[in-house]
Design a protein around this motif. Structure first.
Motif, short mmCIF file in Angstrom:
data_model
loop_
_atom_site.label_atom_id
_atom_site.label_comp_id
_atom_site.label_asym_id
_atom_site.label_seq_id
_atom_site.Cartn_x
_atom_site.Cartn_y
_atom_site.Cartn_z
N LYS A 1 5.89 -1.91 3.25
CA LYS A 1 5.22 -1.12 2.21
C LYS A 1 4.64 -2.02 1.10
O LYS A 1 4.00 -1.53 0.17
CB LYS A 1 6.19 -0.13 1.58
CG LYS A 1 6.72 0.93 2.53
CD LYS A 1 5.64 1.86 3.02
CE LYS A 1 6.23 2.98 3.85
NZ LYS A 1 5.17 3.90 4.38
N ALA A 2 4.85 -3.32 1.20
CA ALA A 2 4.35 -4.26 0.19
C ALA A 2 2.82 -4.28 0.18
O ALA A 2 2.18 -4.01 1.20
CB ALA A 2 4.89 -5.66 0.47
N PRO A 3 2.24 -4.63 -0.96
CA PRO A 3 0.78 -4.77 -1.02
C PRO A 3 0.34 -6.08 -0.37
O PRO A 3 1.11 -7.04 -0.28
CB PRO A 3 0.50 -4.79 -2.53
CG PRO A 3 1.75 -5.38 -3.13
CD PRO A 3 2.88 -4.89 -2.27
N GLN B 1 1.72 2.46 -5.08
CA GLN B 1 0.39 2.34 -4.50
C GLN B 1 -0.52 1.55 -5.43
O GLN B 1 -0.32 1.54 -6.65
CB GLN B 1 -0.24 3.71 -4.24
CG GLN B 1 -0.55 4.52 -5.47
CD GLN B 1 -1.37 5.78 -5.20
OE1 GLN B 1 -1.84 6.41 -6.12
NE2 GLN B 1 -1.56 6.16 -3.95
N THR B 2 -1.48 0.88 -4.84
CA THR B 2 -2.55 0.26 -5.61
C THR B 2 -3.56 1.35 -5.94
O THR B 2 -4.13 1.96 -5.03
CB THR B 2 -3.22 -0.87 -4.81
OG1 THR B 2 -2.23 -1.85 -4.47
CG2 THR B 2 -4.32 -1.54 -5.64
N TYR C 1 -3.02 7.08 0.00
CA TYR C 1 -2.31 5.85 0.30
C TYR C 1 -3.00 5.06 1.40
O TYR C 1 -3.59 5.63 2.32
CB TYR C 1 -0.87 6.16 0.73
CG TYR C 1 0.05 6.44 -0.42
CD1 TYR C 1 0.89 5.46 -0.94
CD2 TYR C 1 0.08 7.70 -1.02
CE1 TYR C 1 1.73 5.71 -2.00
CE2 TYR C 1 0.92 7.97 -2.09
CZ TYR C 1 1.75 6.96 -2.57
OH TYR C 1 2.58 7.22 -3.63
N SER C 2 -2.89 3.73 1.31
CA SER C 2 -3.32 2.87 2.41
C SER C 2 -2.33 3.00 3.56
O SER C 2 -1.12 3.12 3.34
CB SER C 2 -3.37 1.40 1.95
OG SER C 2 -4.30 1.22 0.92
N LEU C 3 -2.84 2.97 4.77
CA LEU C 3 -1.98 3.10 5.94
C LEU C 3 -1.28 1.79 6.24
O LEU C 3 -1.69 0.72 5.81
CB LEU C 3 -2.81 3.54 7.15
CG LEU C 3 -3.58 4.86 7.01
CD1 LEU C 3 -4.26 5.21 8.33
CD2 LEU C 3 -2.67 5.99 6.56
#
Length: 313
Positions: free
Chosen positions: A7-9, A102-103, A301-303
């Motif tokens: 889940k890290a960016p 989230q970013t 959210y990004s996948l």
């Protein structure tokens, strides 16, 4: 634990990690097939991303009753040794933030973060050789950094190789994003889900210096603070340490209802980074990660790729 780590960016949501599991250890390997050689030629941001993944994994391990010991090897492999704790751990308030962080690239509402909340963020533990600087909107430093962002856009968006690399990681609609589960999804930018043959030329036409600076001026003006993270020696171990520190800040801001987004453009040019450090009065530090923070509505959210695809046999 690995599920939480992923889940890290990561830059362009490349997810540049692989994991290897042994009896009492989880190792994180850099996946250089997912590197960004134009924007990140030294893999600095790649290792920062791995540091963020390390921090998530350590927080999850602690939640499950493990103590962790982290070693960064010379080759860039990160070893996380696990041992069962004899006494229960104090539950971390950061653990439940991992899946909801989230970013947030949206326009914020302009509200200023209270001084007490900034003080709480400033008190977060930092790893060795990492420094964290906070700059409030309206300060001379905030203006210096803003101008560096615009200059960074000028350099990058007049570089054809940069634009090709960026477009390679763009996912233009739902079908496209669901085929890869990585990259920069149309949804996180608030773009509509339209056919790729329509979306691609439209997006390509607005990836330019003028458009990006116009957008960034609005986003910077809507934010409350810049947070700049630096290292003292610019080494792989320090990049990983910076990533761990960064993730603590991102999870804490998530807990506090504060949004964040990246503006790394000035850090990605060695000349601009050096000039910015001089102007900010930190000439012996290496600017590495720059984020803006403030208050904004949640975005899509990004996948993330399936965990199984990230585990080495």
């Amino acid at each position: 634990m690995i599920g939480h780590a992923t889940k890290a960016p990561s830059g362009h949501n490349t997810q540049p990690w692989s994991f290897k599991i042994s009896e009492s250890e989880i190792d994180i390997y850099p996946d250089f097939t997912r590197a960004l050689p134009v924007v990140d030629p030294d893999n600095r941001e790649l290792f920062v991303s791995l540091g963020c993944a390390v921090e998530n994994l350590c927080i999850a391990a602690s939640h499950k009753g493990y103590s962790t010991h982290v070693v960064v090897t010379g080759s860039g492999v990160i070893k996380i040794m696990l041992s069962q704790d004899s006494t229960p751990n104090e539950p971390s308030s950061l653990f439940p933030q991992i899946p909801i962080r989230q970013t947030n690239r949206s326009l914020y509402n302009g509200q200023i973060i209270p001084d007490d909340d900034i003080a709480s963020l400033e008190s977060i533990d930092t790893e060795a050789d990492v420094s964290v600087h906070f700059f409030r909107i309206g300060s001379p430093e905030y203006e210096i950094i803003s101008n560096m962002v615009y200059r960074g856009n000028s350099l990058q968006l007049n570089n054809r190789a940069f634009k090709r690399e960026l477009q390679h990681w763009m996912r233009y609609n739902k079908k496209h994003q669901d085929a890869t589960y990585d990259g920069l999804s149309y949804a996180v930018f608030g773009a509509p889900n339209i056919p790729r043959f329509i979306a691609k030329p439209i997006i390509s036409s607005i990836i330019n210096e003028k458009s990006q600076n116009k957008t960034d001026r609005k986003k910077i003006a809507s934010s409350s603070h810049f947070i700049l993270l630096t290292t003292s020696d610019n080494t792989i171990e320090q990049w990983v340490n910076l990533g761990r520190t960064l993730e603590r800040i991102l999870l804490k801001t998530t807990e506090m209802g504060i949004a964040h987004a990246y503006l790394n453009q000035p850090n990605e040019s060695s000349e601009l980074a050096l000039e910015m450090a001089q102007k900010l009065g930190i000439p012996n530090e290496y600017p590495t990660i720059l984020i803006r923070v403030g208050y904004g509505k949640k975005m899509p959210y990004s996948l993330r790729r399936a965990i199984e695809s990230c585990i080495l046999g």
